[in-house]
Scaffold this active site. Structure first.
Site, short mmCIF file in Angstrom:
data_model
loop_
_atom_site.label_atom_id
_atom_site.label_comp_id
_atom_site.label_asym_id
_atom_site.label_seq_id
_atom_site.Cartn_x
_atom_site.Cartn_y
_atom_site.Cartn_z
CB ALA A 9 49.93 46.49 38.13
NE ARG A 15 35.55 45.90 34.42
CZ ARG A 15 35.90 44.68 34.75
NH1 ARG A 15 34.29 44.03 35.20
NH2 ARG A 15 36.64 44.10 34.80
N GLY A 137 36.15 35.19 38.26
CA GLY A 137 36.51 34.04 37.21
C GLY A 137 36.07 31.58 37.61
NE ARG A 331 47.79 78.20 57.59
CZ ARG A 331 47.87 79.12 57.18
NH1 ARG A 331 47.13 80.43 57.56
NH2 ARG A 331 49.23 79.15 56.23
CB SER A 403 38.14 92.48 72.02
OG SER A 403 37.78 91.87 72.56
NE ARG A 438 40.82 101.98 71.71
CZ ARG A 438 40.77 102.14 73.41
NH1 ARG A 438 39.98 103.45 73.75
NH2 ARG A 438 40.21 101.58 73.33
C1 UD1 Z 1 40.92 38.29 36.98
C2 UD1 Z 1 40.00 36.46 36.70
C3 UD1 Z 1 39.16 36.29 36.93
C4 UD1 Z 1 39.56 36.83 38.85
C5 UD1 Z 1 39.26 38.19 39.19
C6 UD1 Z 1 39.71 38.39 40.25
C7 UD1 Z 1 41.93 36.55 34.90
C8 UD1 Z 1 41.60 36.11 33.28
N1 UD1 Z 1 39.91 36.77 35.27
O1 UD1 Z 1 39.48 38.89 36.20
O2 UD1 Z 1 39.06 35.03 37.36
O3 UD1 Z 1 38.02 36.13 39.49
O4 UD1 Z 1 40.93 38.73 38.13
O5 UD1 Z 1 39.69 39.91 40.79
O6 UD1 Z 1 42.90 36.37 35.02
N2 UD1 Z 1 46.32 43.20 34.26
C9 UD1 Z 1 47.22 43.52 32.52
N3 UD1 Z 1 46.78 43.19 31.89
C10 UD1 Z 1 46.14 42.83 30.99
C11 UD1 Z 1 44.24 42.52 31.91
C12 UD1 Z 1 44.72 42.79 33.97
O7 UD1 Z 1 48.04 43.17 33.54
O8 UD1 Z 1 46.50 42.68 29.69
C13 UD1 Z 1 45.73 42.95 35.31
C14 UD1 Z 1 45.05 44.30 35.95
O9 UD1 Z 1 45.66 45.52 36.45
C15 UD1 Z 1 44.16 43.57 36.76
C16 UD1 Z 1 44.90 42.47 37.13
O10 UD1 Z 1 45.68 41.90 35.40
O11 UD1 Z 1 45.51 43.85 38.09
C17 UD1 Z 1 42.86 41.52 37.10
O12 UD1 Z 1 42.58 41.76 35.74
P1 UD1 Z 1 40.92 42.12 35.15
O13 UD1 Z 1 41.23 42.44 34.14
O14 UD1 Z 1 40.70 43.57 36.64
O15 UD1 Z 1 40.48 40.61 35.75
P2 UD1 Z 1 39.16 40.09 36.01
O16 UD1 Z 1 38.10 40.70 34.99
O17 UD1 Z 1 39.12 40.84 37.09
CA CA Z 2 39.61 43.02 38.63
#
Ligand code: UD1
Ligand code: CA
Length: 454
Positions: A9, A15, A137, A331, A403, A438
């Site tokens: 996380a 994006r 992926g 409320r 009223s 009044r």
């Molecule tokens: C990732 C997977 C992809 C999969 C998809 C599913 C990889 C390389 N790709 O892609 O195969 O289909 O999720 O939703 O694993 N995060 C970190 N640190 C980082 C990068 C990411 O904690 O440096 C966490 C993000 O907060 C997120 C999760 O990892 O919760 C996934 O990262 P994100 O960058 O969204 O990966 P996707 O491109 O969606």
């Molecule tokens: Ca993702």
């Protein structure tokens, strides 16, 4: 073998174009990370480990709890790098379930399928066959159907891009194997990131079997990367909520125009019209009817209550058979006993309205106790605030308030009293009698209305 759930996380969620970390964006009123933590907790693991990074203090603040271990990822170098940050606090003999903070629709039931004993000591991926595999992926299987690797969208060839089986990001792996594989992954890919997905081919090389468990419901796989995904996920959760209510026997005039951000408990034959929003904890007893465009937050309504269109209820407790609205605003700390009527453009706050009383039009009732069978005329205001303190109004049973009455609190109106319309009441009004306050009506005979010259 003990289980550690690691939730990735740390990403910013570029994006999303937001100052708020992606996993804190709300779905049905709860941050998306809370859904993932909920499922993790239900697995009763030894450890829940959250990898945090971008604006991570906000996560720690919100989810601070003794059952969560926090691992900091100072630079977001990819999902593999993220998982590596959690490894020092995971014991070598445990197994790891990786979850992503941005995949909140996954259900406990689907995850449990990964824990079948036939997958013990292997690597098992939760995959999904999706209509549109873009950005996920792709799962690469060999001719005999076993999984060989995962190829990210940006690194995939045109023919690999046609593969519809995708990685949900959720996988079960043995910690001892994983520790080695994570050390071997590199950034030789289009995104120049350490991909967690690269551990799959490394596991295969080490002789591990890599299994894929395919989700029954592809909507659970939705990874939220932008505001479009967030909006789609919101509708999926709301349609799950709507289905649950339909199963329980509610009538939803249009399940696509229903929003629940919290918990809704219903009795029998409840009817909910379009665009109703429920927040926090709401209880609707038997035969309650909710009109269109109504917002109800943290409230409880007794049998046969009706809330008519465009009303807002927050912190209301109503007995049976009350009619509220249209256009009413109730409320916090509004208590209505049975058979109370609150009509249009009426605001009530911190007040107790006893049974069979009516406040039908255009009134403000605050810090007030209203007895039984009281009729409050249109445009009545309890003047409860002197600029410093709030003051109490008490209205006895069977009172009739004409009223346009101003009741300047603190004030008491005795049982069965009548207040003449247009009165400004500043002293207690005695029981059973008519009280008038009044100006006297006068007519000025010689008065002429000014006229415009030409
Ligand atoms: C990732 C997977 C992809 C999969 C998809 C599913 C990889 C390389 N790709 O892609 O195969 O289909 O999720 O939703 O694993 N995060 C970190 N640190 C980082 C990068 C990411 O904690 O440096 C966490 C993000 O907060 C997120 C999760 O990892 O919760 C996934 O990262 P994100 O960058 O969204 O990966 P996707 O491109 O969606
Ligand atoms: Ca993702």
């Amino acid at each position: 073998m003990s289980l550690a759930v690691v939730i990735l996380a740390a990403g910013q969620g570029t994006r999303m174009r937001s100052d708020v970390p992606k996993v804190l964006h709300p779905l049905a009123g709860e941050s998306m990370l809370s859904y993932v933590i909920d499922v993790a907790r239900q697995l009763e693991p030894e450890q829940i480990n959250i990898v945090y990074g971008f604006e991570g203090e906000k996560l720690k603040e919100k989810f601070d709890s003794s059952d969560i271990t926090w691992s900091h990822q100072s630079e977001q170098l990819g999902t593999g790098h993220a998982l590596a940050q959690a490894m020092p606090s995971v014991s070598k003999n445990s197994e790891i379930l990786v979850m992503c903070g941005d995949t909140p629709l996954i259900t406990l039931q689907s995850i449990k399928a990964l824990f079948h004993k036939k997958y013990n000591e292997q690597v098992t991926l939760l995959t999904s066959v999706v209509e549109d595999p873009k950005n996920y992926g792709r799962i690469i299987r060999n001719n005999s159907g076993s999984i060989e690797s995962i190829i990210e969208e940006r690194d995939a060839t045109e023919s690999e891009k046609l593969i519809k089986e995708v990685n949900t990001g959720i996988m079960r792996l043995p910690a001892n194997g994983l520790k080695g594989w994570l050390k071997k992954i590199d950034i030789n890919n289009k995104q120049k990131e350490f991909y967690l997905t690269d551990v799959v081919s490394l596991a295969v090389k080490d002789g591990y079997q890599v299994n894929g468990v395919i989700l029954d419901d592809e909507s659970e796989a939705l990874g939220i990367n932008d505001r479009y995904d967030l909006a789609i996920a919101e509708r999926i959760i709301q349609s799950r909520n709507a289905s649950m209510l339909l199963d329980f026997g509610a009538t939803l005039i249009d399940p696509d125009r229903f929003d629940l951000r919290g918990e809704l408990t219903i009795g029998k034959d409840v009817v909910i019209d379009v665009n109703a929003i429920f927040e926090g904890n709401v209880i609707l007893k038997d035969r309650v009817k909710i009109g269109p465009n109504v917002v109800i937050r943290n409230s409880q309504l007794g049998n046969d209550c009706q809330v008519l269109e465009n009303s807002v209820l927050d912190g209301v407790t109503a007995g049976n058979n009350c009619i509220i609205g249209p256009f009413a605003r109730l409320r916090p700390d509004s208590y209505l006993e049975n058979n109370v009527k609150v009509g249009n453009f009426v605001e009530i706050k911190k007040s107790n309205i006893s049974s069979k009383s009516k406040i039908n039009h255009l009134s403000y009732i605050g810090d007030t106790i209203v007895g039984e069978k009281v009729n409050i005329g249109a445009g009545t205001v309890t003047c409860n605030y002197d600029g410093d303190k709030k003051h109490q109004t008490t209205i006895g049973d069977d009172v009739f308030i004409g009223s346009g009455t101003m009741l300047v609190a603190p004030i008491e109106v005795g049982k069965s009293a009548t207040i003449a319309a247009g009165s400004t009441i500043t002293k207690n009004a005695p029981a059973d009698q008519l009280t008038l306050a009044r100006g006297k009506q006068v007519t000025i005979k010689s008065w002429k209305r000014p006229k415009k010259k030409n």
